[in-house]
Design a protein around this motif. Structure first.
Motif, short mmCIF file in Angstrom:
data_model
loop_
_atom_site.label_atom_id
_atom_site.label_comp_id
_atom_site.label_asym_id
_atom_site.label_seq_id
_atom_site.Cartn_x
_atom_site.Cartn_y
_atom_site.Cartn_z
N MET A 107 42.29 -1.08 20.99
CA MET A 107 41.77 0.02 22.18
C MET A 107 42.81 0.59 22.39
SD MET A 107 40.94 -1.23 26.19
CE MET A 107 39.28 -2.33 25.56
N ILE A 108 42.23 1.61 22.55
CA ILE A 108 43.70 3.42 22.68
C ILE A 108 43.08 3.27 24.22
CG2 ILE A 108 43.46 5.71 23.32
CD1 ILE A 108 41.19 5.90 20.05
N PRO A 109 45.08 3.21 24.67
CA PRO A 109 45.27 3.21 26.20
C PRO A 109 45.09 4.50 26.76
CG PRO A 109 47.34 3.45 24.05
CD PRO A 109 46.10 3.37 24.15
N ALA A 110 45.11 4.34 27.87
CA ALA A 110 43.89 5.37 29.06
C ALA A 110 45.71 6.05 28.32
CB ALA A 110 44.08 5.52 30.03
N PHE A 111 45.33 7.62 28.80
CA PHE A 111 46.84 8.66 29.18
C PHE A 111 46.38 9.50 30.04
CE2 PHE A 111 44.31 9.37 24.73
CZ PHE A 111 44.19 10.51 25.39
N THR A 112 47.08 10.40 30.43
CA THR A 112 47.32 12.11 31.26
C THR A 112 47.72 12.73 30.34
OG1 THR A 112 46.69 10.46 33.17
CG2 THR A 112 46.87 12.46 33.76
N LEU A 113 47.05 14.15 30.87
CA LEU A 113 47.95 15.30 30.12
C LEU A 113 47.69 15.67 31.23
CD1 LEU A 113 45.79 16.15 26.94
CD2 LEU A 113 47.67 15.12 27.56
N THR A 114 49.07 17.15 31.95
CA THR A 114 49.18 17.99 33.39
C THR A 114 49.75 18.93 31.81
OG1 THR A 114 51.01 16.66 33.22
CG2 THR A 114 49.66 15.75 34.13
N ARG A 115 49.21 19.25 32.59
CA ARG A 115 50.17 21.92 33.07
C ARG A 115 50.16 22.22 34.12
NH1 ARG A 115 46.92 23.02 28.60
NH2 ARG A 115 44.84 23.87 29.70
N SER A 116 51.15 22.87 34.37
CA SER A 116 51.93 23.95 35.77
C SER A 116 50.86 25.32 35.42
CB SER A 116 52.88 23.75 35.81
OG SER A 116 53.12 23.27 36.39
N MET A 117 49.91 25.38 35.78
CA MET A 117 50.01 27.40 35.76
C MET A 117 49.81 28.29 36.43
SD MET A 117 45.67 26.95 36.44
CE MET A 117 45.31 25.93 35.86
N GLU A 118 50.32 29.52 35.76
CA GLU A 118 50.96 30.67 37.33
C GLU A 118 49.22 31.09 38.11
OE1 GLU A 118 53.20 34.90 38.08
OE2 GLU A 118 52.21 34.33 35.73
N ILE A 119 48.82 31.55 39.60
CA ILE A 119 48.00 32.15 39.96
C ILE A 119 48.19 33.24 40.66
CG2 ILE A 119 45.76 31.33 41.81
CD1 ILE A 119 46.76 28.54 41.32
N HIS A 120 47.59 34.53 40.05
CA HIS A 120 48.01 35.75 40.46
C HIS A 120 47.10 35.81 41.73
CE1 HIS A 120 49.60 36.43 36.19
NE2 HIS A 120 48.42 35.64 35.82
N VAL A 121 48.03 36.20 42.72
CA VAL A 121 47.44 36.64 44.06
C VAL A 121 47.85 38.18 44.24
CG1 VAL A 121 47.86 36.57 46.12
CG2 VAL A 121 48.72 34.13 44.82
N THR A 122 46.07 38.88 44.72
CA THR A 122 46.11 40.27 44.45
C THR A 122 45.50 40.45 45.83
OG1 THR A 122 46.55 40.60 42.09
CG2 THR A 122 44.47 42.08 43.60
N ARG A 123 45.65 41.88 46.55
CA ARG A 123 45.15 41.96 47.39
C ARG A 123 44.55 43.67 46.60
NH1 ARG A 123 49.22 40.83 52.74
NH2 ARG A 123 48.41 38.18 53.21
N PHE A 124 43.31 43.81 47.04
CA PHE A 124 42.82 44.88 47.32
C PHE A 124 41.23 45.45 48.23
CE2 PHE A 124 39.67 41.85 45.54
CZ PHE A 124 38.47 42.47 45.86
N ALA A 125 41.65 46.56 48.38
CA ALA A 125 40.93 47.26 49.59
C ALA A 125 38.95 47.59 48.43
CB ALA A 125 40.74 48.51 50.23
N GLY A 126 38.28 47.02 48.73
CA GLY A 126 36.77 47.01 47.99
C GLY A 126 35.76 46.40 48.40
N GLU A 127 34.53 46.10 47.74
CA GLU A 127 33.06 45.27 48.38
C GLU A 127 33.02 44.24 47.41
OE1 GLU A 127 30.11 48.35 49.22
OE2 GLU A 127 28.85 47.43 47.24
N VAL A 128 32.89 42.91 48.08
CA VAL A 128 32.69 42.46 48.00
C VAL A 128 31.22 41.28 48.57
CG1 VAL A 128 33.28 39.45 47.44
CG2 VAL A 128 34.94 41.21 48.01
#
Length: 365
Positions: free
Chosen positions: A1-22
């Motif tokens: 039986m294949i044992p359980a395992f966990t994969l992880t990674r970090s990511m950069e989340i960009h934060v942006t402000r703008f004046a526009g239409e949503v």
């Protein structure tokens, strides 16, 4: 039986402000009759809408026109020149959900990123209040860092998406050429492969996501490939072939091995993951010579009391059990093993194993 395992990674989340239409998806039952009429008549004009839906063909034509233009901006109607408006694919979807996208002009803060495990790039989209010019001068606010929108933000324009961090579907309709970039956030992806569980953690909040369809076994075999272990893997028996001479005692005893896959672990099209260790992978040998040596080692290692005939037979069976695929294993007899474990130097004390074997031989137990 294949044992359980966990994969992880970090990511950069960009934060942006703008004046526009949503545009935000909202329940607007008062607009549904206009979409229904556009569907059933294969088109709708301000005159027909005013007459059939508002009760006055001429007196309320301007009101009907404004509502139809609002639906056009929402993407549910498409202008057909003098022939009025026609229902779009988005309009058919709006009728099913009884909701339309209502555009709002203002200031917005958007969190966005790009990752092959995410369903899309939109993490969060919220409105925010611009600080007053007086306050910025008074408190010497720093100069704003404006730039062209990041490619991950540009790719979001016009897409109706539910932010990964929650909320109704939204759509960026108007994005300026220059936006304000703020300090990025860090997100952590955790993929529990066997459980088919994927989550994104940002700060103290965690959000469940659809996990990849790749099976536990296929993912594990792809992981082995990153370490060049594919040729050692027996896919049918689900064991890893190892050389007996190179194994530590714990692995020889448990018939398992912990393998650490060093960062970055590049897994198929899913990107790079952090260093991960898969524990207790079942192992075995690939040849008869190793099977004999390994079984003999396990036999000697198991002797922890006087090796009477009954116990010795049981130990032999336990030692040989993992190597059932190899016929006619050559295990040493009790007498041979007793002679092998005795010290070479005359008068030297016997080890515990040697004493247990020698005593049973001398007393013919």
């Amino acid at each position: 039986m294949i044992p359980a395992f966990t994969l992880t990674r970090s990511m950069e989340i960009h934060v942006t402000r703008f004046a526009g239409e949503v545009a935000k998806e909202e329940k607007r039952p008062e607009l549904m009759p206009f979409l229904l009429m556009a569907r059933d008549t294969d088109g709708i004009t301000s005159a027909s809408a005013a007459g059939h839906l508002l009760g006055a063909r001429e007196g309320r034509r301007q009101i009907a026109q404004r509502l139809l233009e609002q639906l056009e901006r929402s993407g549910t109607l498409e202008a057909q020149g003098n022939e009025g408006f026609k229902l779009t694919e988005a309009g058919h979807e709006a009728l099913k959900k009884e909701a339309v996208f209502i555009a709002e002009r203002g200031s917005w803060e958007v969190w966005h990123t790009s990752d092959p495990l995410l369903p899309h790039n939109l993490i969060q989209l919220t409105d925010y209040s611009e600080s007053k010019a007086f306050d910025e001068v008074r408190y010497d606010a720093p100069k704003r860092n404006t730039e062209r929108p990041h490619t991950t933000l540009d790719a979001l324009k016009g897409l109706p998406l539910a932010p990964i961090m929650g909320g109704q579907r939204q759509r960026i309709d108007d994005l300026p050429n220059n936006v304000e970039r703020l300090t990025s956030k860090t997100g952590t992806l955790t993929w529990e492969v066997a459980k088919k569980s994927l989550s994104l953690k940002v700060g103290e909040k965690s959000f469940d996501l659809p996990a990849p369809e790749l099976s536990h076994k296929a993912t594990f075999e792809a992981l082995l490939e990153t370490a060049g272990l594919t040729s050692d893997w027996d896919t049918e028996a689900e064991v890893l072939h190892r050389d007996f001479a190179n194994l530590p005692d714990e692995s020889r005893r448990d018939m398992s091995e912990d393998i650490t896959f060093a960062r970055p672990v590049q897994l198929l099209d899913y990107g790079n993951f952090d260093q991960t260790t898969v524990r207790r992978i079942e192992i075995n040998t690939r040849n008869h010579f190793d099977a004999d040596a390994w079984a003999a080692w396990r036999l000697e290692d198991s002797i922890d009391e006087v090796a009477c005939s009954r116990r010795f037979e049981a130990w032999c069976a336990q030692a040989a059990a993992p190597f059932a695929a190899f016929a006619s294993l050559r295990l040493p007899s009790r007498a041979v093993l007793a002679a092998r474990t005795r010290p070479v130097q005359t008068g030297a004390p016997l080890s515990a194993v040697a004493w247990n074997l020698t005593a049973a031989e001398d007393w013919n137990l």
